[in-house]
Design an enzyme around this catalytic site. Structure first.
Site, mmCIF file in Angstrom:
data_model
loop_
_atom_site.group_PDB
_atom_site.id
_atom_site.type_symbol
_atom_site.label_atom_id
_atom_site.label_comp_id
_atom_site.label_asym_id
_atom_site.label_seq_id
_atom_site.Cartn_x
_atom_site.Cartn_y
_atom_site.Cartn_z
ATOM 1 N N GLU A 170 0.807 -1.218 0.000
ATOM 2 C CA GLU A 170 0.000 0.000 0.000
ATOM 3 C C GLU A 170 0.843 1.272 0.000
ATOM 4 O O GLU A 170 0.353 2.361 0.270
ATOM 5 C CB GLU A 170 -0.961 -0.018 1.190
ATOM 6 C CG GLU A 170 -1.917 -1.202 1.088
ATOM 7 C CD GLU A 170 -2.957 -1.250 2.185
ATOM 8 O OE1 GLU A 170 -2.925 -0.385 3.086
ATOM 9 O OE2 GLU A 170 -3.800 -2.150 2.145
ATOM 10 N N LYS B 100 -15.550 -1.395 1.954
ATOM 11 C CA LYS B 100 -14.781 -1.875 0.808
ATOM 12 C C LYS B 100 -15.774 -2.447 -0.199
ATOM 13 O O LYS B 100 -16.455 -3.433 0.094
ATOM 14 C CB LYS B 100 -13.797 -2.968 1.237
ATOM 15 C CG LYS B 100 -12.692 -2.484 2.165
ATOM 16 C CD LYS B 100 -11.863 -3.661 2.651
ATOM 17 C CE LYS B 100 -10.650 -3.200 3.452
ATOM 18 N NZ LYS B 100 -9.934 -4.353 4.062
#
Length: 424
Positions: free
Chosen positions: A204, A336
């Protein structure tokens, strides 16, 4: 004019070099909506299921079956429908799949179509996606929760917790928030290098130094915030994603990096100690996904003043969220899109949270693409917070850059969430 005339799915690669699904939806008036589907590394057991091919190709991770499902079954079911009928289209795909977790056709197939339909309809209406989905009141720019040190399943180091984040709550605008985050990120890089740590980045975009404990990581971040010229707690707050399910074994929390094993009550106490010592305003997945008693203990302990975000706990699922609300567990949901698999269900989860005075945090996955849909959804839902990684890797920056554009487009209407997200 907004009838769906064609749907084309293809297999592309995500930020980890693994296959994922991309979908193009064409409308009668020539409008095109394109969406690429993300994928997670630490996944909740209760998530909707990605359909993978198995076999030797791409080590079993191919998505040709999901692509085929879009190009045949799904197109046959929704071809000719009005793209503005989002709820009906999503319902038809859910019924077509026929399983509780979208495992037959695949959440990756269904989500790609769901998001591409919305984007095509937005283009047809000549509206940005955030305005099409969120209406006239969509104007709140989210506080970025920037993951600058990685551990756990996102990095090859001894740190047990998965993410250490900075939140620029004192910024005036989103553009300022990104600048503050970037400045701290670069100071942190120098600090780590000066102490002999590697400055390679994880999935990330955050650093993955060989630190052994959460306090060691937090100390580095605190020092970097101050060296960058900002006040910890006042201008920049901290957040954690423990991803505790990953180290929950036989009813206990096994912190291998820190060399200790904790009972659920002791784990809650440890997190409370960290929140008292550092300006931590948000803790995600502090307890394991099915440790409801541990979650209750943690919520009772620090829930009044700390945001406690359920990711693996709630998996963007309104039914699980309602269970949590009823039990007084957590006070926030991580959103999400691929955990639940349709835009309609995603928006429903945010609405369910807001009605119960729970916050919602829009989020990427560790396997991302250049698709920036979640940036628009963060503004569309006025959720006030977004997790989309660090200040490196274009798959992460695509979302930050889209939010900068949205803020510019909104002009004086734009409002940055800032410290309004804080509890207590």
């Amino acid at each position: 004019m907004t009838a769906i005339t064609d749907i084309i799915a293809r297999e592309i690669l995500d930020s980890r070099g693994n296959p994922t699904v991309e979908v193009d939806v064409y409308l009668e008036d020539g409008s095109l909506g394109r969406a690429a589907v993300p994928s997670g590394a630490s996944t909740g057991a209760h998530e909707a299921v990605e359909l993978r091919d198995g076999g030797k190709r791409y080590h079993g991770k191919g998505v040709e079956k999901a692509v085929e499902a879009v190009n045949t079954e799904i197109f046959d079911a929704i071809g000719g429908m009005d793209a503005e009928n989002q709820i009906q289209i999503d319902d038809i795909m859910i019924e077509l799949d026929g399983t509780p977790n979208k495992s037959r056709i695949g959440a990756n197939a269904i989500l790609g179509v769901s998001l591409a339909v919305a984007k095509a309809a937005a283009q047809s209406a000549n509206l940005p996606l955030y305005r099409y989905v969120g209406g006239a009141h969509a104007r709140l720019l989210p506080v970025p929760m920037m993951n600058i040190i990685n551990g756990g399943a996102h990095a090859d180091n001894p740190i047990d917790f998965q993410e250490f984040m900075i939140l620029p709550i004192g910024a005036e605008t989103f553009r300022d928030a990104v600048r503050i985050g970037s400045e701290i990120f670069h100071v942190l890089k120098k600090e780590l290098a000066s102490q002999g740590h590697n400055t390679n980045v994880g999935d990330e975009g955050g650093f993955a130094p060989g630190l052994s404990s959460a306090p060691a990581a937090l100390d580095f971040i605190m020092k970097s915030i101050e060296k960058a010229g900002y006040k910890p707690g006042e201008e920049v707050a901290l957040g954690l994603d423990c991803a505790s399910t990953e180290f929950f074994k036989d009813g206990k929390y096994v912190l291998e990096g820190e060399g200790r094993t904790l009972e659920p009550g002791a784990m809650a106490e440890y997190l409370a100690e960290l929140a008292a010592k550092y300006p931590i305003v948000s803790i995600e997945d502090g307890m394991a996904e099915d440790d409801w008693e541990g979650w209750k203990a943690l919520t009772d302990l620090i829930g009044k003043k700390t945001q406690l975000v359920g990711d693996d706990l709630f998996v963007t699922n309104s039914a699980r969220l309602r269970d949590g609300i009823r039990m007084g567990v957590a006070n926030s949901i991580l959103v999400k899109v691929n955990q639940i698999g349709t835009l309609t269900e995603t928006l429903d989860a945010v609405e369910t949270a807001h009605k119960a005075n729970y916050t919602a945090v829009m989020s990427h996955r560790s396997g991302e693409t250049e698709d920036s849909t979640i940036a628009d959804l963060a503004v569309a839902t006025n959720c006030g917070q977004i997790k989309t990684g660090s200040l490196s890797r274009s798959d992460r920056l695509a979302k930050y850059n889209q939010l900068i554009r949205i803020e510019e487009g909104l002009g004086p209407q734009a409002k940055y969430a800032g410290s309004s997200i804080l509890r207590g």
